[in-house]
Scaffold this motif. Structure first.
Motif, PDB file in Angstrom:
ATOM      1  N   ALA A 105      12.698  21.157  34.558  1.00 50.52           N
ATOM      2  CA  ALA A 105      12.018  22.347  34.045  1.00 50.52           C
ATOM      3  C   ALA A 105      10.820  22.699  34.905  1.00 50.52           C
ATOM      4  CB  ALA A 105      11.582  22.118  32.602  1.00 50.52           C
ATOM      5  N   ARG A 106      10.356  21.761  35.723  1.00 45.97           N
ATOM      6  CA  ARG A 106       9.199  22.014  36.573  1.00 45.97           C
ATOM      7  C   ARG A 106       9.535  21.593  37.994  1.00 45.97           C
ATOM      8  NH1 ARG A 106       3.627  20.224  34.200  1.00 45.97           N
ATOM      9  NH2 ARG A 106       4.408  21.707  32.693  1.00 45.97           N
TER      10      ARG A 106
ATOM     11  N   ASP B 130     -11.843  27.500  33.840  1.00 51.40           N
ATOM     12  CA  ASP B 130     -10.653  26.974  33.164  1.00 51.40           C
ATOM     13  C   ASP B 130     -10.631  25.440  33.217  1.00 51.40           C
ATOM     14  OD1 ASP B 130      -9.891  29.568  32.700  1.00 51.40           O
ATOM     15  OD2 ASP B 130      -8.346  29.621  34.263  1.00 51.40           O
TER      16      ASP B 130
ATOM     17  N   GLU C 213     -10.867  23.204  29.819  1.00 49.49           N
ATOM     18  CA  GLU C 213      -9.751  22.335  29.449  1.00 49.49           C
ATOM     19  C   GLU C 213     -10.221  20.934  29.088  1.00 49.49           C
ATOM     20  OE1 GLU C 213      -5.774  20.269  31.427  1.00 49.49           O
ATOM     21  OE2 GLU C 213      -6.704  21.989  32.436  1.00 49.49           O
TER      22      GLU C 213
ATOM     23  N   GLU D 177       3.932  36.328  39.397  1.00 50.75           N
ATOM     24  CA  GLU D 177       2.501  36.052  39.569  1.00 50.75           C
ATOM     25  C   GLU D 177       2.097  36.006  41.038  1.00 50.75           C
ATOM     26  OE1 GLU D 177       0.601  33.463  36.336  1.00 50.75           O
ATOM     27  OE2 GLU D 177       2.513  32.456  36.760  1.00 50.75           O
TER      28      GLU D 177
ATOM     29  N   VAL E  44      -3.778  29.324  41.646  1.00 47.31           N
ATOM     30  CA  VAL E  44      -3.453  28.396  40.563  1.00 47.31           C
ATOM     31  C   VAL E  44      -4.069  27.006  40.753  1.00 47.31           C
ATOM     32  CG1 VAL E  44      -1.317  29.594  39.975  1.00 47.31           C
ATOM     33  CG2 VAL E  44      -1.277  27.768  41.700  1.00 47.31           C
TER      34      VAL E  44
ATOM     35  N   ARG F 111      -3.601  24.382  37.709  1.00 43.63           N
ATOM     36  CA  ARG F 111      -3.281  24.946  36.397  1.00 43.63           C
ATOM     37  C   ARG F 111      -2.289  24.044  35.656  1.00 43.63           C
ATOM     38  NH1 ARG F 111      -1.104  30.993  36.424  1.00 43.63           N
ATOM     39  NH2 ARG F 111       0.931  29.982  36.163  1.00 43.63           N
ATOM     40  N   PRO F 112      -2.506  23.779  34.368  1.00 41.87           N
ATOM     41  CA  PRO F 112      -1.696  22.772  33.662  1.00 41.87           C
ATOM     42  C   PRO F 112      -0.193  22.981  33.743  1.00 41.87           C
ATOM     43  CG  PRO F 112      -3.577  23.393  32.320  1.00 41.87           C
ATOM     44  CD  PRO F 112      -3.581  24.321  33.502  1.00 41.87           C
ATOM     45  N   ASP F 113       0.280  24.226  33.650  1.00 37.70           N
ATOM     46  CA  ASP F 113       1.727  24.461  33.635  1.00 37.70           C
ATOM     47  C   ASP F 113       2.378  24.265  34.988  1.00 37.70           C
ATOM     48  OD1 ASP F 113       0.215  26.873  34.311  1.00 37.70           O
ATOM     49  OD2 ASP F 113       2.164  27.862  34.433  1.00 37.70           O
ATOM     50  N   LEU F 114       1.564  24.021  36.038  1.00 34.69           N
ATOM     51  CA  LEU F 114       2.114  23.831  37.381  1.00 34.69           C
ATOM     52  C   LEU F 114       1.799  22.455  37.943  1.00 34.69           C
ATOM     53  CD1 LEU F 114       1.374  27.363  38.878  1.00 34.69           C
ATOM     54  CD2 LEU F 114       3.616  26.391  38.352  1.00 34.69           C
ATOM     55  N   ARG F 115       1.350  21.547  37.087  1.00 35.07           N
ATOM     56  CA  ARG F 115       1.065  20.195  37.571  1.00 35.07           C
ATOM     57  C   ARG F 115       2.360  19.416  37.793  1.00 35.07           C
ATOM     58  NH1 ARG F 115      -3.901  19.487  33.381  1.00 35.07           N
ATOM     59  NH2 ARG F 115      -5.263  20.992  34.433  1.00 35.07           N
TER      60      ARG F 115
END
Length: 300
Positions: free
Chosen positions: A138-139, A163, A167, A203, A208, A234-238
């Motif tokens: 998924a990543r 950010d 966080e 995007e 990021v 950015r958390p969703d791209l770690r």
């Protein structure tokens, strides 16, 4: 032509590392710069979809010397030779890939960062860490442009810093306040910021991740000492190689400025960050004496 040897140490035997790295069915699980999908076999050649388009890859025959050199024939029929070796190391095995400059400096740095991220994924596979596995994960490994920031990037850096601190529930200036400060700071010669941005998709143009470093004089050598103040993705791209790319570009730029040492303070209970920096050669022990090191702070 500039050349750089990018390497990582893996705590497994050279034979184990060679077996996985030479398995073409596993190529897409770690070599994102080369394969984004399962390779097909055409005689002694692999045909793979890559970030460069559909390419052909020929590895040297299997051997007992850890040699994984390979030639990549690009969509325009140009062929690039890529030296890749698995070497014995006191802690297991060292994987070394030679990156040669084929175009401008920014693309060379991006290529080196991609290789570093790929070797980090290979290390993670072999050491049992959680890593991105393209293309089914998924990543998947992220494709980003990594650049040295200037004053024009202040707004983006202010947002990312805000950010970051928000966080982790840290005191923080507002994004606007941070942007004003970054604009002033990035005019100076003794600061360095590196930014990762998305080059395509919905995007495209969005930043990021970033690293911010300060450079200070030292009596121990002619160049400055580098302090890595912040590194954020950015958390969703770690776990997609962005942090590795930003860190390697930061280290490369620090070297270009004459730095011989780079420091980073990490909270003792932040095990993820500690593992990340240790994978990239940082240590919390003095390299000369082996004694543990601590950071002491005093608010003024």
């Amino acid at each position: 032509m500039r050349t750089r040897h990018v390497s990582t140490v893996i705590h497994r035997s050279p034979a184990d590392v060679y077996d996985l790295a030479s398995d073409h069915t596993k190529l897409a699980t770690w070599a994102s710069g080369l394969a984004t999908a399962q390779a097909s076999v055409d005689g002694d050649t692999l045909v793979v979809d890559s970030p460069m388009g559909r390419v052909s890859v020929r590895f040297v025959p299997r051997n007992d010397f850890g040699i994984l050199d390979h030639e990549v024939t690009l969509p325009d029929d140009a062929t690039v030779h890529n030296p890749l070796r698995v070497l014995p190391h006191p802690d297991g095995a060292e994987v070394v890939m030679t990156v040669r400059q084929l175009s401008d400096d920014d693309e060379f740095e991006q290529d080196a960062a991609t290789v570093a991220a790929d070797l980090d994924r290979l290390k993670g596979l072999l050491e049992g860490e959680r890593i991105p596995v393209p293309p089914s994960s998924a990543r998947p490994a992220a494709q980003v442009d990594i650049r040295v920031a200037g004053p024009a990037d202040a707004t983006s850096l202010g947002r990312l810093l805000h950010d970051f601190n928000t966080e982790f529930d840290c005191a923080t200036p507002s994004a606007a306040e941070a942007a004003i400060r970054f604009e002033r700071l990035l005019e100076r010669e003794d600061v360095l910021a590196v930014v990762a941005g998305l080059p395509r998709g919905r995007e495209a143009g969005t930043d990021v991740g970033f690293a911010f470093l300060t450079l200070r004089p030292t009596p121990y050598w002619d160049g400055p000492l580098a302090q890595l103040e912040d590194l954020y993705v950015r958390p969703d791209l770690r776990a997609a190689g962005i942090g590795t790319g930003v860190l390697h570009r930061s280290v490369s730029e620090a070297r270009r400025r004459g730095c011989e040492e780079i420091l980073i303070n990490v909270d003792s209970d932040d095990l993820g960050a500690r593992r990340f920096y240790e994978r990239h050669g940082f240590s919390d022990h003095d390299p000369d004496t082996g004694s543990g090191m601590r950071c002491y702070l005093r608010q003024l």
